[in-house]
Enzyme design. Structure first.
Site, mmCIF file in Angstrom:
data_model
loop_
_atom_site.group_PDB
_atom_site.id
_atom_site.type_symbol
_atom_site.label_atom_id
_atom_site.label_comp_id
_atom_site.label_asym_id
_atom_site.label_seq_id
_atom_site.Cartn_x
_atom_site.Cartn_y
_atom_site.Cartn_z
ATOM 1 N N ARG A 36 2.172 16.198 5.803
ATOM 2 C CA ARG A 36 2.055 17.644 5.455
ATOM 3 C C ARG A 36 1.057 18.309 6.358
ATOM 4 N NH1 ARG A 36 3.981 18.970 0.068
ATOM 5 N NH2 ARG A 36 6.044 18.049 0.237
ATOM 6 N N ARG A 38 0.467 24.497 3.503
ATOM 7 C CA ARG A 38 -0.379 25.881 3.039
ATOM 8 C C ARG A 38 -2.031 25.994 3.140
ATOM 9 N NH1 ARG A 38 2.366 25.200 -2.868
ATOM 10 N NH2 ARG A 38 2.200 23.026 -2.214
ATOM 11 N N ARG A 65 4.980 32.054 6.346
ATOM 12 C CA ARG A 65 5.465 31.911 4.889
ATOM 13 C C ARG A 65 5.851 33.180 4.192
ATOM 14 N NH1 ARG A 65 7.601 31.224 0.907
ATOM 15 N NH2 ARG A 65 7.235 29.466 -0.799
ATOM 16 N N ASP A 93 12.402 19.943 4.639
ATOM 17 C CA ASP A 93 12.006 19.515 3.290
ATOM 18 C C ASP A 93 13.302 18.319 3.003
ATOM 19 O OD1 ASP A 93 10.164 20.009 1.014
ATOM 20 O OD2 ASP A 93 11.902 19.456 -0.086
ATOM 21 N N TYR A 146 15.084 14.513 -8.155
ATOM 22 C CA TYR A 146 15.062 15.725 -7.911
ATOM 23 C C TYR A 146 16.513 16.404 -8.565
ATOM 24 C CZ TYR A 146 10.836 15.660 -5.742
ATOM 25 O OH TYR A 146 9.151 15.412 -5.680
HETATM 26 O O1 1CP Z 1 4.002 18.639 7.748
HETATM 27 C C1 1CP Z 1 4.859 18.424 6.977
HETATM 28 O O2 1CP Z 1 4.622 17.195 6.526
HETATM 29 C C2 1CP Z 1 5.710 19.651 6.601
HETATM 30 C C3 1CP Z 1 7.199 19.335 6.277
HETATM 31 C C4 1CP Z 1 7.552 18.620 4.978
HETATM 32 C C5 1CP Z 1 7.661 17.299 4.654
HETATM 33 C C6 1CP Z 1 7.745 16.071 5.416
HETATM 34 C C7 1CP Z 1 7.645 19.406 3.836
HETATM 35 C C8 1CP Z 1 7.222 20.799 3.793
HETATM 36 N N1 1CP Z 1 8.019 18.416 2.676
HETATM 37 C C9 1CP Z 1 8.056 17.473 3.044
HETATM 38 C C10 1CP Z 1 8.535 16.301 2.365
HETATM 39 C C11 1CP Z 1 8.760 16.205 1.010
HETATM 40 N N2 1CP Z 1 9.212 17.317 0.176
HETATM 41 C C12 1CP Z 1 8.535 15.211 0.085
HETATM 42 C C13 1CP Z 1 8.045 13.704 0.563
HETATM 43 C C14 1CP Z 1 6.626 13.658 0.881
HETATM 44 C C15 1CP Z 1 5.633 13.836 -0.138
HETATM 45 O O3 1CP Z 1 5.709 12.859 -1.150
HETATM 46 O O4 1CP Z 1 5.090 14.892 -0.301
HETATM 47 C C16 1CP Z 1 8.615 15.545 -1.133
HETATM 48 C C17 1CP Z 1 8.620 14.790 -2.526
HETATM 49 C C18 1CP Z 1 9.093 16.808 -1.166
HETATM 50 C C19 1CP Z 1 9.646 17.859 -2.166
HETATM 51 C C20 1CP Z 1 8.736 18.942 -2.351
HETATM 52 N N3 1CP Z 1 9.055 19.964 -1.450
HETATM 53 C C21 1CP Z 1 7.625 19.215 -2.925
HETATM 54 C C22 1CP Z 1 6.809 18.122 -3.899
HETATM 55 C C23 1CP Z 1 7.136 18.426 -5.384
HETATM 56 C C24 1CP Z 1 6.678 17.304 -6.242
HETATM 57 O O5 1CP Z 1 7.361 16.625 -6.988
HETATM 58 O O6 1CP Z 1 5.536 16.857 -6.018
HETATM 59 C C25 1CP Z 1 7.032 20.485 -2.702
HETATM 60 C C26 1CP Z 1 5.869 21.178 -3.400
HETATM 61 C C27 1CP Z 1 8.018 21.218 -1.829
HETATM 62 C C28 1CP Z 1 7.804 22.347 -1.039
HETATM 63 C C29 1CP Z 1 7.147 22.298 0.396
HETATM 64 N N4 1CP Z 1 7.670 21.436 1.588
HETATM 65 C C30 1CP Z 1 6.862 21.581 2.329
HETATM 66 C C31 1CP Z 1 5.795 22.380 2.105
HETATM 67 C C32 1CP Z 1 5.015 22.944 3.216
HETATM 68 C C33 1CP Z 1 5.869 22.805 0.800
HETATM 69 C C34 1CP Z 1 5.153 23.856 0.041
HETATM 70 C C35 1CP Z 1 6.063 25.079 -0.085
HETATM 71 C C36 1CP Z 1 5.666 26.502 0.256
HETATM 72 O O7 1CP Z 1 5.101 26.712 1.343
HETATM 73 O O8 1CP Z 1 5.822 27.251 -0.506
#
Ligand code: 1CP
Length: 368
Positions: free
Chosen positions: A47, A51, A60, A97, A173
Site C-alpha cells: 500500500r 490515502r 483520487r 485492486d 468478498y
Molecule cells: O500501493 C499499493 O499497494 C496499491 C495497490 C493496492 C493493492 C495491492 C490496492 C489499492 N489494494 C491492493 C490489494 C488489496 N485490496 C487487498 C490485499 C492486500 C491487503 O490485505 O490489504 C485487499 C484485501 C483489498 C480489498 C480492498 N480494497 C480493501 C480492504 C478491505 C478490507 O476488507 O479490509 C480496501 C479498503 C480497498 C480499496 C483500496 N484499494 C487500494 C486502495 C488505495 C484502496 C483505498 C480506497 C480509496 O482510495 O478510496
C-alpha cells in the site's frame, strides 16, 4: 437455491504476447527474488500508493470513484509512480485492486469512501452463472495499459510488480458482499455448497491466471498473490481453498511466462507457511507480523522471504520504528530478503515516517 451441475470452466482468451521487459541494470528486488543477497536489502511497502499520500488524495478526488481511478491508465500510472518519486523503493506495485476480477466477471462492485468495498453478493446458482471469466482480459485492458505506461516511466533499477488476489480471498468478498469479521457466510457456503464453491474457485483461477499473464506481457517483472484472509480457512480445507487454487495459478502463469517470480502472501497461517511454499510452487513468501525471526530464517532456507515490520511501527515513527526496522534487518538481511511491512501502510501514517524508513534501509548499503 440450487448450486449443483456447474462447471465454471472458461476457455482462455487468445491474445498477442508483447515485449517482455528485461532490466538493463541490476535490480536489487529481482536479484533478491532469485535468491541473491546484494549490497543492501531491497525494499518496497505494501500500500505504498494510497490515502496517506496527499498527492494520491488529490488524484483520487478527481476520479469518479475508486474503480474509475483503477481503470484510467494515465491516473493509475501517476498514482503508481507517486511513492517512487518520494521514496525511491526498489519496486513499484501496479495501482489496481484485487476486486477488479469480480468486477470484470460481471459482479457489481463498488467502493464507498471510508467504508470499503461493497459487492452485490453471490447468493444463488443464477448469480454464479451470470459471472463470466472470459470477459477478464477485455474488461481489464486499461490495467494492462497502466502497466505499459508505468514501465515506460520507471527507472531501470526499479522493478514493476503486478498482483492479484488469491481465489479464496477474492471469494470471501464475492460471497460476503464486502469485508467480513467472521467469514460465516463464505465458510457456510463452502461447507453446504462444495460444488458451487469449487466452480467459483475454478472461475477465479482461470480469470486470475489470464490477468497475471497479461500483466507480465505488458511489462510486470514479478507478481504477488495476496491471500489476506487465508487465516480464516480451517486446516481441513486448507488444501482445497488455499493450496490448490494457488498452485493452479502458479502452474498456469509459469507455463506461459516461466521466468517471472511469484511472491505468495498468505496472511495468518503461521506454521503452515512452509507447506504453503513447497506445495504451491511460489518463488518467495511474504511474512505477516506473527512470524518470528526463527520461523522466518527457517523459511529462508527454502526461499526468499519478504516482510515483516508491523505497520503500527511506521504509524508511530521515531526511535521505536528505527529500532524495530533494524531488528528485522539484522535478523533477516543476511539471507535472500526483501524488506517490507507485515501488511499495508495505515492511511493515517505520516509520509515523513515512510521517508525516514526508506532512508534507513538505503543506508544499509552505505557500509552499515
Ligand atoms: O500501493 C499499493 O499497494 C496499491 C495497490 C493496492 C493493492 C495491492 C490496492 C489499492 N489494494 C491492493 C490489494 C488489496 N485490496 C487487498 C490485499 C492486500 C491487503 O490485505 O490489504 C485487499 C484485501 C483489498 C480489498 C480492498 N480494497 C480493501 C480492504 C478491505 C478490507 O476488507 O479490509 C480496501 C479498503 C480497498 C480499496 C483500496 N484499494 C487500494 C486502495 C488505495 C484502496 C483505498 C480506497 C480509496 O482510495 O478510496
Amino acid at each position: 437455491m440450487r448450486w449443483n451441475n456447474l462447471t465454471g470452466i472458461v476457455t482462455p482468451v487468445e491474445h498477442q504476447p508483447e515485449r517482455q521487459f528485461s532490466p538493463a541494470v541490476s535490480n536489487l528486488f529481482l536479484d533478491a527474488l532469485s535468491g541473491q543477497t546484494g549490497p543492501r536489502p531491497p525494499f518496497w511497502f505494501m500500500r505504498q500508493a494510497g490515502r496517506y499520500l496527499p498527492e494520491y488524495r488529490e488524484i483520487r478526488a478527481q476520479a469518479d470513484g475508486f474503480l474509475d481511478l483503477c481503470y484510467t491508465p494515465e491516473r493509475a500510472a501517476r498514482v503508481t509512480l507517486q511513492p517512487i518519486d518520494r521514496f525511491r523503493p526498489d519496486a513499484a506495485i501496479l495501482f489496481s485492486d484485487i476486486l477488479v476480477i469480480p468486477d470484470a466477471m460481471g459482479q457489481e462492485v463498488g467502493f464507498s469512501e471510508g467504508f470499503g468495498p461493497v459487492l452485490t453478493p453471490v447468493t444463488s446458482q443464477a448469480d454464479l452463472e451470470r459471472l463470466d471469466p472470459a470477459r477478464t482480459l477485455d474488461h481489464l485492458a486499461p490495467v494492462f495499459e497502466t502497466v505499459r505506461l508505468v514501465r515506460a516511466e520507471l527507472p531501470d533499477d526499479v522493478a514493476l510488480l503486478g498482483f492479484a488476489g488469491a481465489p479464496w480471498t477474492v471469494a470471501t468478498y464475492m460471497i460476503e458482499g464486502g469485508s467480513s469479521r467472521d467469514f460465516n457466510q463464505v465458510k457456510g457456503w463452502v461447507i453446504s455448497e462444495p460444488s458451487a464453491a469449487a466452480a467459483m474457485l475454478g472461475m477465479l483461477v482461470e480469470a486470475t491466471t489470464e490477468y497475471l499473464v497479461a500483466q507480465v506481457e505488458a511489462g510486470a517483472q514479478a507478481l504477488q498473490l495476496f491471500d489476506t484472509w487465508a487465516s480464516a480457512v480451517p486446516a481441513s480445507s486448507f488444501e482445497t481453498l488455499v493450496i490448490s487454487p494457488t498452485r493452479q495459478i502458479v502452474d498456469g502463469v509459469k507455463a506461459r511466462t516461466p521466468d517471472v517470480p511469484i511472491i505468495g502472501f498468505a496472511r495468518g497461517i503461521g506454521p503452515r507457511l512452509a507447506d504453503y511454499v513447497r506445495e504451491t510452487g511460489i518463488d518467495a513468501v511474504g511474512l505477516d507480523s506473527a512470524i518470528t525471526f526463527d520461523q522466518a530464517r527457517e523459511l529462508q532456507d527454502i526461499c526468499p522471504v519478504q516482510g515483516n515490520l508491523d505497520p503500527a511501527y511506521l504509524l508511530a515513527g521515531g526511535p521505536p520504528m528505527e529500532a524495530a526496522a533494524n531488528q528485522v534487518l539484522d535478523q533477516l538481511a543476511d539471507g535472500p530478503f526483501v524488506f517490507n511491512l507485515a501488511h499495508g501502510i495505515h492511511k493515517d501514517t505520516p509520509f515523513a515516517h515512510v521517508e525516514a524508513l526508506a532512508e534507513q534501509i538505503r543506508d544499509r548499503g552505505a557500509g552499515a
